[in-house]
Design a protein around this motif. Structure first.
Motif, PDB file in Angstrom:
ATOM      1  N   UNK A 448       0.842  -1.211   0.000  1.00 28.23           N
ATOM      2  CA  UNK A 448       0.000   0.000   0.000  1.00 28.23           C
ATOM      3  C   UNK A 448       0.866   1.246   0.000  1.00 28.23           C
ATOM      4  N   UNK A 449       1.914   1.230   0.821  1.00 23.50           N
ATOM      5  CA  UNK A 449       2.764   2.423   0.924  1.00 23.50           C
ATOM      6  C   UNK A 449       3.602   2.613  -0.344  1.00 23.50           C
ATOM      7  N   UNK A 450       3.978   1.519  -0.988  1.00 25.99           N
ATOM      8  CA  UNK A 450       4.742   1.624  -2.238  1.00 25.99           C
ATOM      9  C   UNK A 450       3.876   2.316  -3.307  1.00 25.99           C
ATOM     10  N   UNK A 451       2.592   1.956  -3.308  1.00 23.65           N
ATOM     11  CA  UNK A 451       1.660   2.578  -4.261  1.00 23.65           C
ATOM     12  C   UNK A 451       1.596   4.078  -4.015  1.00 23.65           C
ATOM     13  N   UNK A 452       1.548   4.463  -2.716  1.00 23.61           N
ATOM     14  CA  UNK A 452       1.486   5.892  -2.373  1.00 23.61           C
ATOM     15  C   UNK A 452       2.748   6.611  -2.842  1.00 23.61           C
ATOM     16  N   UNK A 453       3.898   5.943  -2.717  1.00 26.02           N
ATOM     17  CA  UNK A 453       5.159   6.565  -3.153  1.00 26.02           C
ATOM     18  C   UNK A 453       5.116   6.788  -4.658  1.00 26.02           C
ATOM     19  N   UNK A 454       4.594   5.817  -5.393  1.00 31.36           N
ATOM     20  CA  UNK A 454       4.474   5.957  -6.860  1.00 31.36           C
ATOM     21  C   UNK A 454       3.638   7.175  -7.204  1.00 31.36           C
ATOM     22  N   UNK A 455       2.504   7.307  -6.484  1.00 32.41           N
ATOM     23  CA  UNK A 455       1.618   8.452  -6.745  1.00 32.41           C
ATOM     24  C   UNK A 455       2.325   9.775  -6.442  1.00 32.41           C
ATOM     25  N   UNK A 456       3.145   9.774  -5.383  1.00 32.48           N
ATOM     26  CA  UNK A 456       3.877  10.998  -5.021  1.00 32.48           C
ATOM     27  C   UNK A 456       4.926  11.345  -6.070  1.00 32.48           C
ATOM     28  N   UNK A 457       5.620  10.313  -6.577  1.00 29.72           N
ATOM     29  CA  UNK A 457       6.762  10.568  -7.461  1.00 29.72           C
ATOM     30  C   UNK A 457       6.382  10.742  -8.933  1.00 29.72           C
ATOM     31  N   UNK A 458       5.229  10.180  -9.331  1.00 27.61           N
ATOM     32  CA  UNK A 458       4.852  10.252 -10.762  1.00 27.61           C
ATOM     33  C   UNK A 458       4.874  11.680 -11.306  1.00 27.61           C
ATOM     34  N   UNK A 459       4.249  12.638 -10.589  1.00 25.89           N
ATOM     35  CA  UNK A 459       4.279  14.006 -11.138  1.00 25.89           C
ATOM     36  C   UNK A 459       5.665  14.655 -11.025  1.00 25.89           C
ATOM     37  N   UNK A 460       6.582  14.008 -10.293  1.00 23.04           N
ATOM     38  CA  UNK A 460       7.908  14.617 -10.072  1.00 23.04           C
ATOM     39  C   UNK A 460       8.960  14.014 -10.988  1.00 23.04           C
TER      40      UNK A 460
END
Ligand code: ATP
Length: 493
Positions: A448-460
């Motif tokens: 779950x947390x890995x998914x959140x990291x992906x969401x955070x980093x995608x726009x970056x």
């Protein structure tokens, strides 16, 4: 008495045999050999003497030389007042204080405190290590304990003092619970002798001996040592807090030339979890780095590098290939960007210089010291751990073994999260949890947390590329530069 009768009868027998004309020389030679063996066995403790460190109160350390540790110093001083006011204590019929146990992690200043206690009470100081008492020969340890206390009394009398402080470091080596070492009774005999010596300290003695012992593992100690009347004062010597770290840094930079711009408070803030010994090493390493640079005084960047060195080890000459360097840069940038997004202002710098086991690393500063982890904090830590490999995935299309250490740390934190009752299982009894359930829950937390990291980093993504490219050329980037790039990237919130 029996020995005298035997020796006397033996001598008489030898004279009688000689008078009868029998050659008694072989018997005499054998007797001499037996005597020599007996003598050596008796004196083996003295033949392999105890190594005792000493220091005079004048040359010694005072409580002012111990940074931080306010409560420990206070408690210790209170206990020492009993010794300083021996007359009033005796008049009240109070039994003398025999032992103080300093308990705490390594390098926190326990030896320093014991030395300061000796100076404070104007006592002679003797220091030994618990391991000095452990020998393969039975009885040597006990003999050495007797030797130690005898030396303390002799030294005090020779110095014209009536007090002695005996410091036993790592007392757990000789004072662990009796019966622990089934193979040999030597440990138990040594501990018994120490207990005898402690019990032998009386108020009417010419020399008042105080035993100060130190241990990192008080849980291992024999209960007999901790019962009242022996080590009845246990003083906690913990890792220093921010103010304590600052004081220790100030103490260890007293004799060093510092740049006017040096901010020791900032270094104290960055070194959460460091012991006094770590901080002493930071001050020393910073001076060495300044010397290598040919600088006249130590600058802030020398301290920063010294902290990295103490934390992670010496810089390595390892030269990764250009492709590996880019991967390391992307990986570290991932950690740094997520750290900054979750805890703004937390990154001091990121680098791709190899140190110890790390190919690159980021350094974060906690805003304050903290001793309790919230759910959000633990989730944040796990996300920062995972961010390196997620960034590799996003920018380079695949991960690498560089993430293995991060995953181990993420799993450790996820287990802590589960055991603290923060997972969707609620409060659990960790040992009663089937291994499969535990494993799946840890996987769920991390997934779950890995998914959140992906969401955070995608726009970056473009910020990641820009920062990683710059990191490859510069090798180290400051936290301020990282924040400036993130501010420019409108998508990277
Ligand atoms: P161990 O348990 O490993 O024996 P210790 O707690 O006895 O360690 P010390 O030997 O007193 O630690 O400290 C080692 C060195 O670290 C000291 O010589 C000193 O330079 C530095 N140090 C540790 N704590 C402090 C402190 N509170 N103030 C100043 N210096 C300190």
């Amino acid at each position: 008495m029996l020995i005298e009768i035997i020796v006397g009868s033996g001598a008489a027998l030898l004279v009688f045999l000689a008078w009868k004309g029998i050659n008694v020389l072989p018997v005499l030679a054998l007797g001499g050999l037996c005597f020599l063996l007996f003598y050596l066995l008796e004196r083996r403790g003295e033949l392999a003497p105890l190594r005792i460190g000493t220091c005079s109160p004048q040359a010694g350390v005072s409580f002012e030389d111990v940074g931080g540790q306010g409560p420990a110093k206070q408690e210790l001083k209170e206990a020492l007042e009993f010794i300083l006011q021996a007359e009033s204590v005796r008049a009240m019929g109070i039994r003398p204080l025999k032992g103080i146990l300093l308990a705490g992690p390594p390098g926190t200043g326990k030896t320093l405190l014991a030395k300061a206690a000796a100076a404070y009470t104007d006592a002679v100081f003797l220091a030994v290590n618990g391991s000095e008492f452990i020998e393969v020969y039975a009885g040597v340890g006990a003999q050495r304990v007797r030797q130690l206390f005898r030396r303390a009394r002799q030294m005090a009398l020779a110095a014209g003092k009536n007090r002695a402080v005996v410091f036993i470091d790592e007392i757990d080596v000789l004072g662990s619970k009796r019966g622990t070492y089934h193979a040999h009774q030597e440990y138990d005999q040594t501990l018994n002798q120490l207990l005898v010596e402690l019990d032998g300290i009386r108020p009417d003695e010419k020399v008042n001996v105080l035993v100060i012992a130190a241990s990192n593992r008080t849980d291992l100690l024999d209960p007999a040592l901790l019962r009242p009347g022996r080590f009845d004062r246990v003083v906690r010597v913990d890792l220093p807090d921010k103010q304590g770290r600052l004081q220790i840094l100030q103490l260890h930079t007293r004799n060093k030339p510092l740049d006017p711009g040096v901010d020791l408070a900032a270094i104290a803030q960055e070194t959460f979890g460091f012991s006094g010994a770590h901080l002493e090493s930071v001050a020393n390493e910073a001076a060495i780095l300044a010397l290598r640079d040919g600088a006249k005084s130590i600058a802030q960047h020398h301290f920063r590098e010294a902290v990295d060195k103490v934390m992670l080890g010496e810089k390595l000459e390892r030269k990764p290939t250009a492709e590996e360097l880019r991967r390391i840069a992307v990986h570290e940038t991932g950690h740094a960007v997520v750290s900054e997004l979750l805890q703004p202002g937390s990154v001091t710098h990121l680098t791709i210089t190899s140190r110890g086991n790390a190919l690159g690393y980021i350094r974060q500063v906690p805003a304050e010291d903290f001793y309790l982890f919230t759910k959000e904090y633990l989730e944040g830590r796990i996300q920062i751990c995972l961010a390196g490999s997620v960034a590799e995935d996003l920018v380079l299309g695949s991960g690498s073994t560089g993430g293995a250490g991060d995953f181990q740390e993420a799993v450790r934190l996820a287990k802590q999260y589960l055991e603290a009752g923060l997972s969707d299982l609620g409060v659990v009894s960790p040992e009663d949890l089937p291994a499969g359930v535990r494993h799946r829950t840890v996987q769920r937390i991390i997934g779950g947390l890995r998914e959140r990291v992906r969401e955070l980093l995608l726009p970056c993504r473009s910020a990641l590329v820009k920062l990683a490219d710059r990191l490859v050329t510069e090798e180290t980037l400051s936290g301020d530069y990282l924040r400036a790039v993130l501010r420019e990237e409108v998508n990277c919130a």
